[in-house]
Design a protein around this motif. Structure first.
Motif, PDB file in Angstrom:
ATOM      1  N   ALA A 222       0.818  -1.223   0.000  1.00 25.91           N
ATOM      2  CA  ALA A 222       0.000   0.000   0.000  1.00 25.91           C
ATOM      3  C   ALA A 222       0.848   1.267   0.000  1.00 25.91           C
ATOM      4  CB  ALA A 222      -0.923  -0.007   1.219  1.00 25.91           C
ATOM      5  N   ALA A 223       2.151   1.143   0.137  1.00 26.20           N
ATOM      6  CA  ALA A 223       3.007   2.311   0.362  1.00 26.20           C
ATOM      7  C   ALA A 223       2.884   3.369  -0.724  1.00 26.20           C
ATOM      8  CB  ALA A 223       4.458   1.874   0.504  1.00 26.20           C
ATOM      9  N   HIS A 224       2.716   2.949  -1.971  1.00 27.60           N
ATOM     10  CA  HIS A 224       2.668   3.938  -3.056  1.00 27.60           C
ATOM     11  C   HIS A 224       1.399   4.790  -2.991  1.00 27.60           C
ATOM     12  CE1 HIS A 224       0.108   0.761  -4.690  1.00 27.60           C
ATOM     13  NE2 HIS A 224      -0.338   1.636  -5.580  1.00 27.60           N
ATOM     14  N   LEU A 225       0.434   4.375  -2.174  1.00 28.76           N
ATOM     15  CA  LEU A 225      -0.807   5.130  -2.039  1.00 28.76           C
ATOM     16  C   LEU A 225      -0.751   6.140  -0.892  1.00 28.76           C
ATOM     17  CD1 LEU A 225      -3.342   2.196  -2.549  1.00 28.76           C
ATOM     18  CD2 LEU A 225      -2.663   3.939  -4.224  1.00 28.76           C
ATOM     19  N   GLY A 226       0.334   6.115  -0.099  1.00 29.18           N
ATOM     20  CA  GLY A 226       0.503   7.093   0.959  1.00 29.18           C
ATOM     21  C   GLY A 226       0.174   6.579   2.341  1.00 29.18           C
ATOM     22  N   GLU A 227       0.351   7.458   3.339  1.00 28.71           N
ATOM     23  CA  GLU A 227       0.278   7.028   4.733  1.00 28.71           C
ATOM     24  C   GLU A 227      -1.101   6.561   5.163  1.00 28.71           C
ATOM     25  OE1 GLU A 227       0.026  11.034   7.398  1.00 28.71           O
ATOM     26  OE2 GLU A 227       1.778  10.873   6.098  1.00 28.71           O
ATOM     27  N   ARG A 228      -2.163   7.156   4.634  1.00 27.84           N
ATOM     28  CA  ARG A 228      -3.498   6.701   5.014  1.00 27.84           C
ATOM     29  C   ARG A 228      -3.722   5.259   4.584  1.00 27.84           C
ATOM     30  NH1 ARG A 228      -8.021  11.519   4.231  1.00 27.84           N
ATOM     31  NH2 ARG A 228      -7.045  13.037   5.649  1.00 27.84           N
ATOM     32  N   ALA A 229      -3.253   4.931   3.386  1.00 29.11           N
ATOM     33  CA  ALA A 229      -3.418   3.567   2.883  1.00 29.11           C
ATOM     34  C   ALA A 229      -2.587   2.583   3.686  1.00 29.11           C
ATOM     35  CB  ALA A 229      -3.035   3.515   1.405  1.00 29.11           C
ATOM     36  N   VAL A 230      -1.377   2.987   4.052  1.00 26.89           N
ATOM     37  CA  VAL A 230      -0.528   2.114   4.859  1.00 26.89           C
ATOM     38  C   VAL A 230      -1.195   1.842   6.195  1.00 26.89           C
ATOM     39  CG1 VAL A 230       1.665   1.961   6.105  1.00 26.89           C
ATOM     40  CG2 VAL A 230       1.631   2.831   3.758  1.00 26.89           C
ATOM     41  N   ARG A 231      -1.676   2.887   6.825  1.00 30.21           N
ATOM     42  CA  ARG A 231      -2.319   2.729   8.130  1.00 30.21           C
ATOM     43  C   ARG A 231      -3.556   1.847   8.030  1.00 30.21           C
ATOM     44  NH1 ARG A 231      -5.613   4.717  12.121  1.00 30.21           N
ATOM     45  NH2 ARG A 231      -4.590   5.288  14.087  1.00 30.21           N
ATOM     46  N   ALA A 232      -4.374   2.067   7.001  1.00 24.39           N
ATOM     47  CA  ALA A 232      -5.594   1.291   6.827  1.00 24.39           C
ATOM     48  C   ALA A 232      -5.295  -0.182   6.561  1.00 24.39           C
ATOM     49  CB  ALA A 232      -6.417   1.875   5.677  1.00 24.39           C
ATOM     50  N   ALA A 233      -4.164  -0.448   5.933  1.00 23.56           N
ATOM     51  CA  ALA A 233      -3.805  -1.831   5.596  1.00 23.56           C
ATOM     52  C   ALA A 233      -3.311  -2.616   6.794  1.00 23.56           C
ATOM     53  CB  ALA A 233      -2.731  -1.823   4.506  1.00 23.56           C
ATOM     54  N   VAL A 234      -2.915  -1.916   7.858  1.00 20.51           N
ATOM     55  CA  VAL A 234      -2.225  -2.579   8.966  1.00 20.51           C
ATOM     56  C   VAL A 234      -2.973  -2.498  10.293  1.00 20.51           C
ATOM     57  CG1 VAL A 234      -0.145  -2.524  10.391  1.00 20.51           C
ATOM     58  CG2 VAL A 234       0.039  -2.253   7.907  1.00 20.51           C
ATOM     59  N   VAL A 235      -3.478  -1.323  10.626  1.00 17.26           N
ATOM     60  CA  VAL A 235      -4.024  -1.085  11.963  1.00 17.26           C
ATOM     61  C   VAL A 235      -5.348  -1.826  12.167  1.00 17.26           C
ATOM     62  CG1 VAL A 235      -4.964   0.673  13.526  1.00 17.26           C
ATOM     63  CG2 VAL A 235      -2.891   1.134  12.210  1.00 17.26           C
ATOM     64  N   ILE A 236      -5.471  -2.452  13.325  1.00 14.18           N
ATOM     65  CA  ILE A 236      -6.715  -3.109  13.705  1.00 14.18           C
ATOM     66  C   ILE A 236      -7.559  -2.088  14.462  1.00 14.18           C
ATOM     67  CG2 ILE A 236      -7.745  -4.985  15.031  1.00 14.18           C
ATOM     68  CD1 ILE A 236      -5.159  -6.535  14.649  1.00 14.18           C
ATOM     69  N   GLY A 237      -8.562  -1.576  13.823  1.00 17.47           N
ATOM     70  CA  GLY A 237      -9.368  -0.525  14.423  1.00 17.47           C
ATOM     71  C   GLY A 237     -10.012  -0.946  15.729  1.00 17.47           C
ATOM     72  N   GLY A 238      -9.931  -0.076  16.726  1.00 17.87           N
ATOM     73  CA  GLY A 238     -10.553  -0.341  18.005  1.00 17.87           C
ATOM     74  C   GLY A 238      -9.722  -1.153  18.968  1.00 17.87           C
ATOM     75  N   TYR A 239      -8.598  -1.715  18.500  1.00 22.27           N
ATOM     76  CA  TYR A 239      -7.767  -2.490  19.420  1.00 22.27           C
ATOM     77  C   TYR A 239      -7.009  -1.518  20.322  1.00 22.27           C
ATOM     78  CZ  TYR A 239      -4.989  -6.383  21.134  1.00 22.27           C
ATOM     79  OH  TYR A 239      -4.415  -7.333  21.943  1.00 22.27           O
ATOM     80  N   PRO A 240      -7.065  -1.709  21.640  1.00 25.80           N
ATOM     81  CA  PRO A 240      -6.516  -0.680  22.546  1.00 25.80           C
ATOM     82  C   PRO A 240      -5.004  -0.590  22.595  1.00 25.80           C
ATOM     83  CG  PRO A 240      -7.287  -2.582  23.803  1.00 25.80           C
ATOM     84  CD  PRO A 240      -7.713  -2.804  22.378  1.00 25.80           C
ATOM     85  N   TRP A 241      -4.298  -1.695  22.350  1.00 25.54           N
ATOM     86  CA  TRP A 241      -2.841  -1.660  22.463  1.00 25.54           C
ATOM     87  C   TRP A 241      -2.224  -1.165  21.162  1.00 25.54           C
ATOM     88  CZ3 TRP A 241      -2.183  -1.976  27.335  1.00 25.54           C
ATOM     89  CH2 TRP A 241      -2.948  -2.841  28.115  1.00 25.54           C
TER      90      TRP A 241
END
Length: 334
Positions: A222-241
């Motif tokens: 996702a890197a070529h799409l920028g930081e929002r795409a990278v974050r969306a590809a990796v982060v588990i939404g709502g996970y507290p840690w």
């Protein structure tokens, strides 16, 4: 992610940067990323924007590294003492000598994995049992793994082996995988490898079906799409840690890949994604610093890095990351 790009075994004789310049870049880059990211730690991008707009530099009057920098110094000193002969017993002894058997003091900013390790060590447990706590999957090894890559420049497998030995006291599973990936990536960058080969080196030392490998592949895809795409590809939404090694390591490599190795862009991308921003920016800074050298770090950022204050590890007070770079890259005899 497979790559046929050749990873040099060491910087070429004509390398304009040279081993010492890359080492200084890696460890100074780690400290700079740590200091830049610290104020944004555990924040969402929307919270960062609401408070500062986009972070483009230090947002505090007295920027300083956190436990990330101090633990990296700790690992660097350990490597300088033992080199490739490092064993889990050496690591455990150093934890006792420099951390566990001392008055704890404030121990400010220490992660849960480090606190769990200290509790186990003080109970008389040793590696690998000392790593059996609830946060063995954290990014606490990844944040201190860059010195292994500096020491084993051009030898990603060796860097990963040493990082795993270092981590055996405090981490297990995905926590070890994250540290191995960072160490291998820095080792490849230290030899002048291009970004694609740095990423391939990291992936080559972790199980293909691991959470770390899957997250890393998603991030760099996702890197070529920028930081929002990278974050969306990796982060588990709502996970507290936010200190999950698979997430933090992937965000750091994603930021590094999105910037094509450029130091300033890599670190600021990591910072503005939030989550465990000091660690992701520290890792991105180590990778980009090894790739581009210390001269690529903006002087206003590098000049703010002073000897460690010992806020988390009192025994590290007075040590500077640049001194560690010197210890790990001795000049060849003339």
């Amino acid at each position: 992610m497979a790559s046929t790009t050749r990873i040099p075994s060491a910087p070429a004789p004509g390398d304009a940067l040279g081993l010492r310049e890359r080492a200084r870049g890696a460890l100074l880059g780690l400290a700079v990323g740590d200091a830049l990211g610290a104020p944004a730690e555990n924040m969402k991008p929307s919270e960062i924007r609401a408070r500062w707009g986009r972070i483009t530099g230090y947002v505090t009057d007295h920027p300083a590294g956190t436990d990330d920098t101090e633990y990296a110094i700790f690992s660097g000193l350990l490597l300088a003492r033992h080199g490739s002969a490092l064993t889990p017993a050496h690591v455990g002894a150093a934890w006792h000598e420099l951390i566990a058997d001392r008055a704890e003091g404030r121990f400010r900013g220490a992660g849960f994995s480090e606190r769990g390790t200290l509790e186990n060590l003080r109970r008389g447990l040793a590696a690998p049992i000392s790593a059996q706590h609830r946060h063995a999957w954290s990014d606490g090894l990844a944040m201190r793994a860059a010195p292994h890559g500096v020491f084993a420049a051009g030898r990603p497998d060796e860097a990963a082996r040493l990082a795993a030995i270092d981590g055996s006291v405090s981490h297990d599973g995905e926590g070890i995988h994250g540290g191995r990936a960072v160490a291998a990536g820095v080792a490849a960058a230290m030899a002048g490898a291009p970004v694609v080969a740095v990423v391939a080196s990291a992936l080559a030392v972790v199980p293909d079906d691991s959470w770390t490998a899957r997250s890393l592949r998603r991030a760099v895809t996702a890197a070529h799409l920028g930081e929002r795409a990278v974050r969306a590809a990796v982060v588990i939404g709502g996970y507290p840690w936010t200190d999950l090694a698979p997430e933090a390591v992937a965000l750091a490599f994603g930021a590094y890949a999105a910037a094509d190795g450029d130091f300033e862009q890599a670190v600021l991308t990591a910072v503005n994604m939030g989550r465990d921003a000091d660690t992701t920016a520290a890792v991105a800074g180590a990778l980009a610093g090894a790739t581009r050298g210390a001269s690529a770090i903006p002087p206003a950022w590098s000049s703010a890095i002073t000897p460690a204050r010992g806020s988390c590890l009192p025994a590290m007070a007075g040590h500077h990351v640049l001194d560690i770079a010197t210890l790990l890259t001795p000049e060849p005899p003339t």
